[in-house]
Design an enzyme around this catalytic site. Structure first.
Site, mmCIF file in Angstrom:
data_model
loop_
_atom_site.group_PDB
_atom_site.id
_atom_site.type_symbol
_atom_site.label_atom_id
_atom_site.label_comp_id
_atom_site.label_asym_id
_atom_site.label_seq_id
_atom_site.Cartn_x
_atom_site.Cartn_y
_atom_site.Cartn_z
ATOM 1 N N HIS A 1 0.812 -1.009 -0.049
ATOM 2 C CA HIS A 1 0.037 0.088 0.017
ATOM 3 C C HIS A 1 1.054 1.119 0.012
ATOM 4 O O HIS A 1 0.383 2.396 -0.426
ATOM 5 C CB HIS A 1 -0.807 -0.058 1.122
ATOM 6 C CG HIS A 1 -0.492 0.132 2.414
ATOM 7 N ND1 HIS A 1 -0.068 -0.557 3.449
ATOM 8 C CD2 HIS A 1 -0.196 1.523 3.121
ATOM 9 C CE1 HIS A 1 0.510 0.000 4.657
ATOM 10 N NE2 HIS A 1 0.560 1.349 4.363
ATOM 11 N N ASP B 1 -0.169 -7.596 1.319
ATOM 12 C CA ASP B 1 0.514 -6.255 1.621
ATOM 13 C C ASP B 1 1.600 -6.285 1.512
ATOM 14 O O ASP B 1 2.377 -6.038 2.642
ATOM 15 C CB ASP B 1 -0.370 -5.665 2.555
ATOM 16 C CG ASP B 1 -0.065 -4.304 2.632
ATOM 17 O OD1 ASP B 1 0.408 -3.412 1.490
ATOM 18 O OD2 ASP B 1 -0.303 -3.442 3.430
ATOM 19 N N SER C 1 41.786 -14.432 9.979
ATOM 20 C CA SER C 1 41.150 -14.708 8.722
ATOM 21 C C SER C 1 39.706 -15.294 9.037
ATOM 22 O O SER C 1 39.515 -16.029 9.844
ATOM 23 C CB SER C 1 42.045 -15.717 8.091
ATOM 24 O OG SER C 1 43.253 -14.924 7.757
#
Length: 239
Positions: free
Chosen positions: A67, A110, A187
């Site tokens: 909407h 929606d 690492s």
């Protein structure tokens, strides 16, 4: 909301247009802790007025309510909990995709996807953080997780400092013109910018952690999203 006047103006405009306003306010809420919800975005008009909220599910894809399309959002604001914050970025919306079954709020479905015009990758000099249990300047590993803030380095500057020998798909941050960065043992850890992991600790120059030296190098996660998403979908490693 930017200010009471802006909110009142938009309420008036929506009333004139006959639009139903859904989810316009957070009721009895509290201020979100700084940088705690960096996935949140503000859908905004071409003139910078807040229209709706949304959230990132990928660095270039936002989920919001269908909407909200009625308000014709033009751009999104990211990078700050405050709509006037100094770290905010405005990114143009490239395309909108409402759920095909959406008709009105009352009938459901929606939901809408927004594709933004650029990937939300780190920007030059942006302050990010890296963490790990690797070696310190005292040349020993640590038991407690360590974290340090580092700045994103311009890719061209980084390539120059590495004599144009860098591989593709990397991000540079820290370890250059600074006394901060990662070291061996870190690492695989994350480079985090605005609450999102954007890089993976990869390498530095000749295992030298006595900064300043050449920029630290991270693998750019954004360049591997298709591969990551495929693994998440198929739940197995494919070559």
């Amino acid at each position: 909301f930017a200010c009471v006047c802006v909110c009142l103006c938009w309420l008036a405009v929506m009333a004139i247009l006959g639009l139903i306003v859904h989810g316009f306010k957070i009721i009895n809420g509290n201020k979100a802790p700084e940088n705690s919800m960096q996935y949140m975005v503000s859908l905004q008009s071409k003139f910078g007025f807040h229209l709706c909220g949304g959230f990132l599910i990928r660095e270039d894809v936002v989920v919001t309510a269908a909407h909200c399309d009625e308000l014709e959002p033009y751009q999104i604001l990211v990078g700050s909990h405050n709509l006037k914050g100094s770290n905010r970025r405005l990114i143009k919306i490239q395309s909108r995709c409402k759920h095909p079954d959406y008709k009105t709020v009352g009938l459901g479905n929606d939901i809408m996807l927004l594709k933004v015009s650029i990937s939300l990758s780190p920007t030059d000099n942006q302050i990010c953080s890296v963490a790990g249990w690797g070696k310190t300047l005292n040349s020993h590993d640590v038991d407690d997780l360590q974290v340090v803030n580092v700045s994103i380095i311009n890719p061209k500057v980084c390539q120059q400092q590495w004599n144009n020998e860098l591989p593709p798909n990397v991000i540079c941050a820290g370890g250059y013109n600074t006394n901060k960065g990662f070291c061996q043992g870190d690492s695989g850890g994350p480079l985090v910018c605005d609450g999102k992991a954007v890089g993976v600790v990869s390498f530095n120059r000749n295992a030298n952690c006595n900064y300043p030296d050449a920029p630290n190098v991270y693998t750019d996660i954004s360049k591997y999203l298709p591969w990551i998403n495929k693994f998440l979908k198929e739940k197995k490693c494919s070559t």
